[in-house]
Design an enzyme around this catalytic site. Structure first.
Site, PDB file in Angstrom:
ATOM      1  N   HIS A  94      44.211  39.427  45.651  1.00  0.00           N
ATOM      2  CA  HIS A  94      43.098  40.266  46.105  1.00  0.00           C
ATOM      3  C   HIS A  94      41.900  39.508  46.656  1.00  0.00           C
ATOM      4  CE1 HIS A  94      40.904  40.312  41.914  1.00  0.00           C
ATOM      5  NE2 HIS A  94      41.499  39.166  42.135  1.00  0.00           N
ATOM      6  N   HIS A  95      41.937  38.171  46.680  1.00  0.00           N
ATOM      7  CA  HIS A  95      40.850  37.416  47.308  1.00  0.00           C
ATOM      8  C   HIS A  95      41.140  37.092  48.771  1.00  0.00           C
ATOM      9  CE1 HIS A  95      38.967  37.114  43.463  1.00  0.00           C
ATOM     10  NE2 HIS A  95      39.898  36.345  42.942  1.00  0.00           N
ATOM     11  N   CYS A  96      42.361  37.319  49.200  1.00  0.00           N
ATOM     12  CA  CYS A  96      42.731  37.032  50.584  1.00  0.00           C
ATOM     13  C   CYS A  96      42.472  38.254  51.443  1.00  0.00           C
ATOM     14  CB  CYS A  96      44.201  36.627  50.664  1.00  0.00           C
ATOM     15  SG  CYS A  96      44.712  36.116  52.311  1.00  0.00           S
ATOM     16  N   GLN A 136      36.239  40.018  41.089  1.00  0.00           N
ATOM     17  CA  GLN A 136      36.018  40.958  42.173  1.00  0.00           C
ATOM     18  C   GLN A 136      37.101  40.797  43.246  1.00  0.00           C
ATOM     19  OE1 GLN A 136      32.536  40.030  44.450  1.00  0.00           O
ATOM     20  NE2 GLN A 136      32.935  41.604  45.995  1.00  0.00           N
ATOM     21  N   ASN A 138      37.461  40.767  46.502  1.00  0.00           N
ATOM     22  CA  ASN A 138      36.709  40.744  47.756  1.00  0.00           C
ATOM     23  C   ASN A 138      37.579  40.737  49.009  1.00  0.00           C
ATOM     24  OD1 ASN A 138      37.475  38.070  46.943  1.00  0.00           O
ATOM     25  ND2 ASN A 138      36.042  37.229  48.440  1.00  0.00           N
TER      26      ASN A 138
END
Length: 308
Positions: A94-96, A136, A138
């Site tokens: 989920h950070h990519c 988070q 992001n």
């Protein structure tokens, strides 16, 4: 507009709704052992499940369905008549975002999955992301910043990576936690806000990012949720989806302790025992050259989709 790809097949009823491939387990001449992320945890989850299913439940026919390639049941997205609940034993990067990686995440699988559904699956036009990893999310937040079709709920430790203020603008329901948040407070907030998010907008699909880095003692998460709390958290989310007859896809995301694999397996077993993931409505992967070629072709097509 790209053609709608058919990846549908009615699976055998003995199969569990788990998507897994041995390719998920990453090795690089032993160097992966120096990394805080357990790159082999997905195989460990499957092995735990195989032991329990074969020895504890004696459902021997289910075993072959746990270690397999991807196939999608057409019933998955007929939410009004046949809700489907499945678990992808990997994923959750989920950070990519669509234009760059970050935080151990090399490709934007959550974005790609939702874009694929919007482009290729009839009847899927709204999605909710419930991101309960300690960090988070992001990446998908940046990708869906101005997309009204995607509702994002994110519950995370406010003090840790990535602290992406710009991406926070995309969060419709933001829950920022303090250091060391424990079970009672955590589960109360998850329950309240999951219910609130799904009451605010009923989506056609839920993508649930179920990171286990909320576990007490995790070196990167900074929270203090127990193993039992993680199992209960997943139950809360699946019950909310079940009560509204919304299909849900769970990805396992972060978790930086060796014991997380067992906790994920325990949670899947709990969901099964409660009837929240049903073999009768499960996807099962049957290894097939034709299917694998279809997936490769679809993956190539995804590169042509607009991710902005």
């Amino acid at each position: 507009m790209p053609h709608r790809t058919e990846l549908y097949e009615d699976p055998p009823s003995a199969c569990w709704p788990i998507v897994y491939s041995p390719d998920y387990n990453i090795t690089f001449m032993g160097l992966e052992k120096l990394h805080p992320f357990d790159a082999g945890k997905w195989g460990k989850v499957i092995n735990f499940l195989k032991v329990v299913i074969c020895c504890g439940y004696n459902h021997r026919n289910s075993t072959s369905c746990l270690s397999s390639q991807f196939r999608c049941s057409k019933k998955s997205f007929e939410a009004s008549t046949n809700p489907d609940r499945r678990n992808n034993n990997g994923g959750g990067f989920h950070h990519c975002s669509s234009d760059k990686g970050g935080g151990f995440c090399a490709y934007a699988d959550i974005t790609l999955a939702i874009k694929f559904l919007f482009e290729r699956v009839q009847g899927v036009s709204k999605a909710t992301i419930i991101d309960l990893d300690a960090h988070q999310g992001n990446g998908h937040e940046r990708d869906f910043m101005d997309d009204p079709r995607v509702y994002i709920m994110d519950v995370y430790n406010r003090y840790i990576y990535p602290g992406d203020g710009f991406a926070k603008r995309a969060i419709k329901r933001k829950v920022e936690l303090e250091w060391g948040t424990e079970d009672t407070e955590y589960l109360q907030k998850v329950h309240t806000h999951v219910e609130g998010a799904l009451n605010e907008l009923k989506p056609d699909i839920i993508v649930y990012n179920a990171g286990t880095d909320i576990l007490d003692g995790d070196p990167l998460g900074g929270l203090a949720v127990s193993p039992q709390g993680i199992v209960k958290r997943d139950e809360v989310v699946f019950k909310a989806a079940r009560s509204r007859r919304i299909p849900i896809l769970m990805v396992t995301s972060g978790g930086y302790q060796k014991r997380t694999a067992r906790i994920i397996a325990d949670s899947i077993l709990n969901l099964h025992n409660l009837g929240l993931i049903d073999k009768e409505q499960a996807t099962c992967a049957v290894q097939s050259p034709k299917l694998e070629q279809m997936i490769r072709d679809s993956a190539k097509d995804l590169t042509n989709l607009s991710l902005q």
